[in-house]
Design a protein around this motif. Structure first.
Motif, PDB file in Angstrom:
ATOM      1  N   VAL A 183      -6.762 -22.964 -31.206  1.00  0.00           N
ATOM      2  CA  VAL A 183      -6.438 -22.609 -32.594  1.00  0.00           C
ATOM      3  C   VAL A 183      -4.928 -22.481 -32.779  1.00  0.00           C
ATOM      4  O   VAL A 183      -4.368 -22.892 -33.799  1.00  0.00           O
ATOM      5  CB  VAL A 183      -7.147 -21.298 -32.991  1.00  0.00           C
ATOM      6  CG1 VAL A 183      -6.719 -20.865 -34.393  1.00  0.00           C
ATOM      7  CG2 VAL A 183      -8.660 -21.469 -32.933  1.00  0.00           C
ATOM      8  N   ALA A 184      -4.254 -21.913 -31.771  1.00  0.00           N
ATOM      9  CA  ALA A 184      -2.808 -21.695 -31.871  1.00  0.00           C
ATOM     10  C   ALA A 184      -2.037 -23.006 -31.996  1.00  0.00           C
ATOM     11  O   ALA A 184      -0.963 -23.041 -32.601  1.00  0.00           O
ATOM     12  CB  ALA A 184      -2.312 -20.928 -30.655  1.00  0.00           C
ATOM     13  N   ALA A 185      -2.566 -24.067 -31.444  1.00  0.00           N
ATOM     14  CA  ALA A 185      -1.880 -25.359 -31.521  1.00  0.00           C
ATOM     15  C   ALA A 185      -1.626 -25.752 -32.973  1.00  0.00           C
ATOM     16  O   ALA A 185      -0.614 -26.402 -33.276  1.00  0.00           O
ATOM     17  CB  ALA A 185      -2.714 -26.422 -30.816  1.00  0.00           C
ATOM     18  N   THR A 186      -2.510 -25.318 -33.864  1.00  0.00           N
ATOM     19  CA  THR A 186      -2.337 -25.583 -35.292  1.00  0.00           C
ATOM     20  C   THR A 186      -1.618 -24.440 -35.989  1.00  0.00           C
ATOM     21  O   THR A 186      -0.658 -24.647 -36.727  1.00  0.00           O
ATOM     22  CB  THR A 186      -3.703 -25.812 -35.960  1.00  0.00           C
ATOM     23  OG1 THR A 186      -4.333 -26.939 -35.355  1.00  0.00           O
ATOM     24  CG2 THR A 186      -3.540 -26.059 -37.453  1.00  0.00           C
ATOM     25  N   ARG A 187      -2.074 -23.195 -35.722  1.00  0.00           N
ATOM     26  CA  ARG A 187      -1.523 -22.030 -36.412  1.00  0.00           C
ATOM     27  C   ARG A 187      -0.046 -21.819 -36.126  1.00  0.00           C
ATOM     28  O   ARG A 187       0.701 -21.358 -36.990  1.00  0.00           O
ATOM     29  CB  ARG A 187      -2.308 -20.778 -35.997  1.00  0.00           C
ATOM     30  CG  ARG A 187      -3.629 -20.580 -36.688  1.00  0.00           C
ATOM     31  CD  ARG A 187      -3.468 -20.192 -38.153  1.00  0.00           C
ATOM     32  NE  ARG A 187      -2.705 -18.970 -38.316  1.00  0.00           N
ATOM     33  CZ  ARG A 187      -3.249 -17.747 -38.334  1.00  0.00           C
ATOM     34  NH1 ARG A 187      -4.564 -17.607 -38.181  1.00  0.00           N
ATOM     35  NH2 ARG A 187      -2.503 -16.686 -38.516  1.00  0.00           N
ATOM     36  N   LEU A 188       0.394 -22.123 -34.919  1.00  0.00           N
ATOM     37  CA  LEU A 188       1.782 -21.865 -34.523  1.00  0.00           C
ATOM     38  C   LEU A 188       2.574 -23.152 -34.322  1.00  0.00           C
ATOM     39  O   LEU A 188       3.634 -23.160 -33.692  1.00  0.00           O
ATOM     40  CB  LEU A 188       1.808 -21.033 -33.239  1.00  0.00           C
ATOM     41  CG  LEU A 188       1.078 -19.696 -33.298  1.00  0.00           C
ATOM     42  CD1 LEU A 188       1.070 -19.011 -31.931  1.00  0.00           C
ATOM     43  CD2 LEU A 188       1.698 -18.766 -34.342  1.00  0.00           C
ATOM     44  N   ALA A 189       2.074 -24.232 -34.907  1.00  0.00           N
ATOM     45  CA  ALA A 189       2.675 -25.557 -34.686  1.00  0.00           C
ATOM     46  C   ALA A 189       4.134 -25.633 -35.115  1.00  0.00           C
ATOM     47  O   ALA A 189       4.917 -26.402 -34.536  1.00  0.00           O
ATOM     48  CB  ALA A 189       1.867 -26.619 -35.433  1.00  0.00           C
ATOM     49  N   GLU A 190       4.541 -24.827 -36.091  1.00  0.00           N
ATOM     50  CA  GLU A 190       5.926 -24.892 -36.579  1.00  0.00           C
ATOM     51  C   GLU A 190       6.947 -24.519 -35.507  1.00  0.00           C
ATOM     52  O   GLU A 190       8.132 -24.869 -35.614  1.00  0.00           O
ATOM     53  CB  GLU A 190       6.101 -23.958 -37.772  1.00  0.00           C
ATOM     54  CG  GLU A 190       5.924 -22.485 -37.453  1.00  0.00           C
ATOM     55  CD  GLU A 190       6.042 -21.593 -38.679  1.00  0.00           C
ATOM     56  OE1 GLU A 190       7.168 -21.438 -39.186  1.00  0.00           O
ATOM     57  OE2 GLU A 190       4.994 -21.066 -39.105  1.00  0.00           O
ATOM     58  N   PHE A 191       6.505 -23.816 -34.455  1.00  0.00           N
ATOM     59  CA  PHE A 191       7.428 -23.394 -33.404  1.00  0.00           C
ATOM     60  C   PHE A 191       7.456 -24.354 -32.218  1.00  0.00           C
ATOM     61  O   PHE A 191       8.232 -24.167 -31.280  1.00  0.00           O
ATOM     62  CB  PHE A 191       7.065 -21.983 -32.928  1.00  0.00           C
ATOM     63  CG  PHE A 191       7.030 -20.983 -34.038  1.00  0.00           C
ATOM     64  CD1 PHE A 191       8.211 -20.547 -34.623  1.00  0.00           C
ATOM     65  CD2 PHE A 191       5.828 -20.510 -34.542  1.00  0.00           C
ATOM     66  CE1 PHE A 191       8.193 -19.647 -35.675  1.00  0.00           C
ATOM     67  CE2 PHE A 191       5.792 -19.612 -35.584  1.00  0.00           C
ATOM     68  CZ  PHE A 191       6.979 -19.175 -36.166  1.00  0.00           C
ATOM     69  N   GLY A 192       6.610 -25.360 -32.268  1.00  0.00           N
ATOM     70  CA  GLY A 192       6.543 -26.321 -31.180  1.00  0.00           C
ATOM     71  C   GLY A 192       7.469 -27.499 -31.386  1.00  0.00           C
ATOM     72  O   GLY A 192       7.868 -27.825 -32.502  1.00  0.00           O
ATOM     73  N   SER A 193       7.822 -28.144 -30.284  1.00  0.00           N
ATOM     74  CA  SER A 193       8.638 -29.351 -30.312  1.00  0.00           C
ATOM     75  C   SER A 193       8.326 -30.129 -29.043  1.00  0.00           C
ATOM     76  O   SER A 193       7.674 -29.612 -28.126  1.00  0.00           O
ATOM     77  CB  SER A 193      10.131 -28.997 -30.369  1.00  0.00           C
ATOM     78  OG  SER A 193      10.544 -28.402 -29.151  1.00  0.00           O
ATOM     79  N   PRO A 194       8.769 -31.375 -28.955  1.00  0.00           N
ATOM     80  CA  PRO A 194       8.485 -32.157 -27.745  1.00  0.00           C
ATOM     81  C   PRO A 194       9.008 -31.535 -26.460  1.00  0.00           C
ATOM     82  O   PRO A 194       8.478 -31.800 -25.382  1.00  0.00           O
ATOM     83  CB  PRO A 194       9.175 -33.496 -28.034  1.00  0.00           C
ATOM     84  CG  PRO A 194       9.196 -33.592 -29.526  1.00  0.00           C
ATOM     85  CD  PRO A 194       9.418 -32.190 -29.999  1.00  0.00           C
ATOM     86  N   ASP A 195      10.057 -30.689 -26.573  1.00  0.00           N
ATOM     87  CA  ASP A 195      10.630 -30.110 -25.353  1.00  0.00           C
ATOM     88  C   ASP A 195      10.300 -28.633 -25.171  1.00  0.00           C
ATOM     89  O   ASP A 195      10.917 -27.940 -24.368  1.00  0.00           O
ATOM     90  CB  ASP A 195      12.148 -30.305 -25.321  1.00  0.00           C
ATOM     91  CG  ASP A 195      12.852 -29.604 -26.478  1.00  0.00           C
ATOM     92  OD1 ASP A 195      12.165 -29.185 -27.435  1.00  0.00           O
ATOM     93  OD2 ASP A 195      14.086 -29.479 -26.410  1.00  0.00           O
ATOM     94  N   GLY A 196       9.310 -28.123 -25.906  1.00  0.00           N
ATOM     95  CA  GLY A 196       8.907 -26.736 -25.695  1.00  0.00           C
ATOM     96  C   GLY A 196       8.548 -26.015 -26.976  1.00  0.00           C
ATOM     97  O   GLY A 196       8.131 -26.625 -27.955  1.00  0.00           O
ATOM     98  N   CYS A 197       8.722 -24.708 -26.951  1.00  0.00           N
ATOM     99  CA  CYS A 197       8.332 -23.850 -28.062  1.00  0.00           C
ATOM    100  C   CYS A 197       9.413 -22.784 -28.209  1.00  0.00           C
ATOM    101  O   CYS A 197       9.726 -22.072 -27.248  1.00  0.00           O
ATOM    102  CB  CYS A 197       6.974 -23.213 -27.733  1.00  0.00           C
ATOM    103  SG  CYS A 197       6.481 -21.857 -28.799  1.00  0.00           S
ATOM    104  N   GLY A 198      10.022 -22.681 -29.385  1.00  0.00           N
ATOM    105  CA  GLY A 198      11.134 -21.749 -29.551  1.00  0.00           C
ATOM    106  C   GLY A 198      11.107 -21.016 -30.872  1.00  0.00           C
ATOM    107  O   GLY A 198      10.501 -21.476 -31.852  1.00  0.00           O
ATOM    108  N   PHE A 199      11.777 -19.863 -30.905  1.00  0.00           N
ATOM    109  CA  PHE A 199      11.821 -19.025 -32.113  1.00  0.00           C
ATOM    110  C   PHE A 199      12.973 -18.042 -31.964  1.00  0.00           C
ATOM    111  O   PHE A 199      13.457 -17.769 -30.862  1.00  0.00           O
ATOM    112  CB  PHE A 199      10.502 -18.268 -32.304  1.00  0.00           C
ATOM    113  CG  PHE A 199       9.978 -17.656 -31.031  1.00  0.00           C
ATOM    114  CD1 PHE A 199      10.403 -16.409 -30.609  1.00  0.00           C
ATOM    115  CD2 PHE A 199       9.081 -18.350 -30.243  1.00  0.00           C
ATOM    116  CE1 PHE A 199       9.943 -15.862 -29.435  1.00  0.00           C
ATOM    117  CE2 PHE A 199       8.603 -17.815 -29.057  1.00  0.00           C
ATOM    118  CZ  PHE A 199       9.040 -16.560 -28.641  1.00  0.00           C
ATOM    119  N   GLY A 200      13.412 -17.485 -33.090  1.00  0.00           N
ATOM    120  CA  GLY A 200      14.536 -16.560 -33.068  1.00  0.00           C
ATOM    121  C   GLY A 200      14.146 -15.168 -32.593  1.00  0.00           C
ATOM    122  O   GLY A 200      13.013 -14.724 -32.780  1.00  0.00           O
TER     123      GLY A 200
END
Length: 257
Positions: free
Chosen positions: A232-249
């Motif tokens: 489920v998180a793959a969709t819900r938190l998709a905005e924080f994903g990128s081809p080289d990982g997952c990032g946020f402030g």
């Protein structure tokens, strides 16, 4: 206080904490916190509520003096000892530190103050054993787009109790909270600074797995539940994903005295 509020974890969670949380979050801030603490080249330093030693290791690289890490959680201390070269790691209560007055030139604490039953008393103990001090806390959860989203995800998928478990690490970020605790502790010559940074995991799957297995939810979520959450998180938190990982402030506040 419950485990969420005290930050208590077992050995398996402590290993996940060191292997994943430290490089993704705590280790990314430790050098900046050490700089803010203004460590002298020969300072003897005590790191309180040291966890697995992220800041303690940065301090070790900043001084030729004695470096000691103390944590009340035996699992954290056991893992810290596996990774800390030339560092003394001990079990100890931050509210009753087993050291004489002014044993250290500097006492520090990174992201542990919020888990003390009496944070002001913890600051007074640090000021008793150290001539100077520096404490870092996470700013409010609203200052992290990623963790605000993760909390809503937990609320929808695991319920209010799981969502509330994410409040504890950010408790000192509420407006005026840190200032009130510092004032109650009676500290003098106080300065507050902010440190801006980010969290980064290899993937959204790793982020969610780390939050579940490396924190106090570890024994409440089955493998089957975790597999479903990751999906489920793959969709819900998709905005924080990128081809080289997952990032946020992320943002931290540092108080020195």
């Amino acid at each position: 206080m419950g485990d969420d509020e005290r930050g208590q974890v077992d050995t398996s969670a402590a290993v996940v904490y060191e292997d994943l949380f430290v490089p993704a979050l705590f280790g990314r801030f430790s050098d900046a916190v050490a700089r803010a603490a203004n460590v002298g080249p020969t300072d003897d330093v005590l790191d309180v509520a040291c966890g697995t030693g992220a800041l303690t290791r940065s301090l070790r690289g900043s001084t030729a003096g004695r470096v000691v890490g103390v944590d009340v959680n035996p699992a954290m201390v056991a893992v810290a000892r596996r990774h800390g070269s030339a560092i003394e790691f001990e079990e100890g209560d931050a509210l009753e530190l087993p050291f004489d007055d002014r044993t250290f030139d500097l006492a520090t604490c990174q992201f542990g103050l919020m888990f003390l039953a009496d944070p002001s008393a913890g600051l007074r103990e640090m000021a008793r054993v150290g001539s100077r001090g520096a404490v870092a806390v996470w700013d409010s959860i609203e200052r992290s787009d990623g963790y605000s989203a993760m909390q809503e995800f937990f609320r929808d998928e695991l319920g209010e109790e799981a969502a509330t478990s994410l409040d504890a690490p950010f408790a000192m970020g509420a407006p005026g909270a840190l200032e009130r605790i510092v004032d109650d502790a009676g500290l003098t010559r106080v300065e507050f600074t902010s440190v801006q940074g980010s969290g980064r995991f290899d993937s959204i799957e790793q982020w969610v797995t780390t939050e579940i297995r490396g924190w106090t939810l570890g024994d409440r979520v089955s493998e089957a539940q975790l597999e479903g959450l990751v999906e489920v998180a793959a969709t819900r938190l998709a905005e924080f994903g990128s081809p080289d990982g997952c990032g946020f402030g992320m943002a931290a506040r540092v108080v020195t005295w």
